[in-house]
Write a protein that holds these residues in place. Sequence first.
Motif, PDB file in Angstrom:
ATOM      1  N   ASN A   1       1.243  61.676 -41.203  1.00 43.37           N
ATOM      2  CA  ASN A   1       2.285  60.992 -40.426  1.00 43.37           C
ATOM      3  C   ASN A   1       3.068  62.033 -39.628  1.00 43.37           C
ATOM      4  N   PRO A   2       2.778  62.198 -38.332  1.00 46.48           N
ATOM      5  CA  PRO A   2       3.423  63.249 -37.550  1.00 46.48           C
ATOM      6  C   PRO A   2       4.935  63.078 -37.398  1.00 46.48           C
ATOM      7  N   ASN A   3       5.454  61.904 -37.691  1.00 50.54           N
ATOM      8  CA  ASN A   3       6.895  61.654 -37.547  1.00 50.54           C
ATOM      9  C   ASN A   3       7.673  61.887 -38.835  1.00 50.54           C
ATOM     10  N   LEU A   4       7.007  62.307 -39.900  1.00 50.13           N
ATOM     11  CA  LEU A   4       7.658  62.468 -41.196  1.00 50.13           C
ATOM     12  C   LEU A   4       8.465  63.765 -41.234  1.00 50.13           C
ATOM     13  N   SER A   5       9.741  63.643 -41.547  1.00 50.57           N
ATOM     14  CA  SER A   5      10.622  64.811 -41.648  1.00 50.57           C
ATOM     15  C   SER A   5      10.339  65.550 -42.960  1.00 50.57           C
ATOM     16  N   ILE A   6      10.793  66.778 -43.028  1.00 52.82           N
ATOM     17  CA  ILE A   6      10.648  67.533 -44.271  1.00 52.82           C
ATOM     18  C   ILE A   6      11.395  66.826 -45.399  1.00 52.82           C
ATOM     19  N   GLN A   7      12.588  66.326 -45.129  1.00 54.41           N
ATOM     20  CA  GLN A   7      13.359  65.631 -46.165  1.00 54.41           C
ATOM     21  C   GLN A   7      12.620  64.384 -46.647  1.00 54.41           C
ATOM     22  N   GLY A   8      12.111  63.588 -45.736  1.00 50.42           N
ATOM     23  CA  GLY A   8      11.368  62.382 -46.118  1.00 50.42           C
ATOM     24  C   GLY A   8      10.110  62.718 -46.895  1.00 50.42           C
ATOM     25  N   PHE A   9       9.390  63.743 -46.444  1.00 47.61           N
ATOM     26  CA  PHE A   9       8.185  64.191 -47.129  1.00 47.61           C
ATOM     27  C   PHE A   9       8.544  64.690 -48.528  1.00 47.61           C
ATOM     28  N   ALA A  10       9.593  65.515 -48.598  1.00 45.51           N
ATOM     29  CA  ALA A  10      10.014  66.085 -49.882  1.00 45.51           C
ATOM     30  C   ALA A  10      10.415  64.996 -50.866  1.00 45.51           C
ATOM     31  N   ASP A  11      11.109  63.973 -50.388  1.00 46.30           N
ATOM     32  CA  ASP A  11      11.519  62.880 -51.278  1.00 46.30           C
ATOM     33  C   ASP A  11      10.314  62.098 -51.791  1.00 46.30           C
ATOM     34  N   ALA A  12       9.298  61.918 -50.956  1.00 44.54           N
ATOM     35  CA  ALA A  12       8.073  61.255 -51.405  1.00 44.54           C
ATOM     36  C   ALA A  12       7.367  62.117 -52.450  1.00 44.54           C
ATOM     37  N   LEU A  13       7.356  63.425 -52.249  1.00 40.09           N
ATOM     38  CA  LEU A  13       6.738  64.323 -53.209  1.00 40.09           C
ATOM     39  C   LEU A  13       7.514  64.317 -54.529  1.00 40.09           C
ATOM     40  N   VAL A  14       8.832  64.291 -54.451  1.00 37.20           N
ATOM     41  CA  VAL A  14       9.656  64.192 -55.661  1.00 37.20           C
ATOM     42  C   VAL A  14       9.288  62.923 -56.432  1.00 37.20           C
ATOM     43  N   TYR A  15       9.127  61.830 -55.719  1.00 38.77           N
ATOM     44  CA  TYR A  15       8.743  60.563 -56.354  1.00 38.77           C
ATOM     45  C   TYR A  15       7.394  60.701 -57.056  1.00 38.77           C
ATOM     46  N   MET A  16       6.416  61.303 -56.390  1.00 38.92           N
ATOM     47  CA  MET A  16       5.094  61.473 -57.001  1.00 38.92           C
ATOM     48  C   MET A  16       5.155  62.419 -58.201  1.00 38.92           C
ATOM     49  N   VAL A  17       5.824  63.551 -58.048  1.00 39.79           N
ATOM     50  CA  VAL A  17       5.933  64.537 -59.121  1.00 39.79           C
ATOM     51  C   VAL A  17       6.623  63.933 -60.340  1.00 39.79           C
ATOM     52  N   ASN A  18       7.712  63.222 -60.120  1.00 34.78           N
ATOM     53  CA  ASN A  18       8.466  62.664 -61.236  1.00 34.78           C
ATOM     54  C   ASN A  18       7.721  61.542 -61.946  1.00 34.78           C
ATOM     55  N   ASN A  19       6.717  60.996 -61.312  1.00 36.03           N
ATOM     56  CA  ASN A  19       5.875  59.982 -61.953  1.00 36.03           C
ATOM     57  C   ASN A  19       4.561  60.582 -62.443  1.00 36.03           C
ATOM     58  N   SER A  20       4.469  61.911 -62.377  1.00 32.93           N
ATOM     59  CA  SER A  20       3.235  62.592 -62.761  1.00 32.93           C
ATOM     60  C   SER A  20       3.522  63.788 -63.668  1.00 32.93           C
ATOM     61  N   GLY A  21       4.620  63.731 -64.392  1.00 32.74           N
ATOM     62  CA  GLY A  21       4.920  64.756 -65.382  1.00 32.74           C
ATOM     63  C   GLY A  21       6.002  65.747 -65.020  1.00 32.74           C
ATOM     64  N   GLY A  22       6.503  65.691 -63.796  1.00 33.59           N
ATOM     65  CA  GLY A  22       7.541  66.638 -63.382  1.00 33.59           C
ATOM     66  C   GLY A  22       8.929  66.052 -63.473  1.00 33.59           C
ATOM     67  N   ASN A  23       9.905  66.869 -63.143  1.00 30.67           N
ATOM     68  CA  ASN A  23      11.300  66.435 -63.155  1.00 30.67           C
ATOM     69  C   ASN A  23      12.044  67.150 -62.029  1.00 30.67           C
ATOM     70  N   TRP A  24      11.773  66.737 -60.804  1.00 28.21           N
ATOM     71  CA  TRP A  24      12.403  67.343 -59.636  1.00 28.21           C
ATOM     72  C   TRP A  24      13.519  66.450 -59.125  1.00 28.21           C
ATOM     73  N   LYS A  25      14.389  67.045 -58.336  1.00 31.91           N
ATOM     74  CA  LYS A  25      15.480  66.306 -57.690  1.00 31.91           C
ATOM     75  C   LYS A  25      15.248  66.341 -56.177  1.00 31.91           C
ATOM     76  N   SER A  26      15.836  65.382 -55.492  1.00 31.04           N
ATOM     77  CA  SER A  26      15.789  65.404 -54.033  1.00 31.04           C
ATOM     78  C   SER A  26      16.341  66.749 -53.577  1.00 31.04           C
ATOM     79  N   PRO A  27      15.652  67.434 -52.677  1.00 29.15           N
ATOM     80  CA  PRO A  27      16.069  68.796 -52.334  1.00 29.15           C
ATOM     81  C   PRO A  27      17.435  68.849 -51.652  1.00 29.15           C
ATOM     82  N   ASP A  28      18.225  69.830 -52.087  1.00 29.43           N
ATOM     83  CA  ASP A  28      19.515  70.085 -51.455  1.00 29.43           C
ATOM     84  C   ASP A  28      19.282  71.018 -50.264  1.00 29.43           C
ATOM     85  N   ALA A  29      20.355  71.398 -49.607  1.00 25.87           N
ATOM     86  CA  ALA A  29      20.246  72.232 -48.398  1.00 25.87           C
ATOM     87  C   ALA A  29      19.564  73.572 -48.688  1.00 25.87           C
ATOM     88  N   LYS A  30      19.846  74.168 -49.825  1.00 28.04           N
ATOM     89  CA  LYS A  30      19.239  75.455 -50.197  1.00 28.04           C
ATOM     90  C   LYS A  30      17.725  75.305 -50.376  1.00 28.04           C
TER      91      LYS A  30
END
Length: 131
Positions: free
Chosen positions: A83-112
Amino acid sequence: MRLKSFIFILPCLFGATFLQIANAQSGESTYKQVCANCHGTGVLNAPKFGDKAKWAPLIAEGQATLTAHAYFGVRGMPPKGGNPNLSIQGFADALVYMVNNSGGNWKSPDAKTIAAINKEVEARKAGTKKH
């Protein structure tokens, strides 16, 4: 005076909570709209949603590294998940969703974390890191 402060702070608290919920929903929504096509079925050996064994070594790479590599495009995965229109934040939040449903425990990324992701993306663009 305390009542006025409370009345002012209350909407801010609800707004922050709503924003956190909206971010979580946007990660799930992006997953369903963009990522599920491959990660739901394992197309081109994509790690399947919920497959803890397949996700474990990827999660171990760390949030900034994995997000940047996947955002840039890695192995059979196109940049931005196709999806060429996907922002890093949107992509990162989707990855957080996948990771957290696949054994991880990540948070939506902060500015850092976003800055670290951007730095890693730029390094990949420059060809200084291969995965």
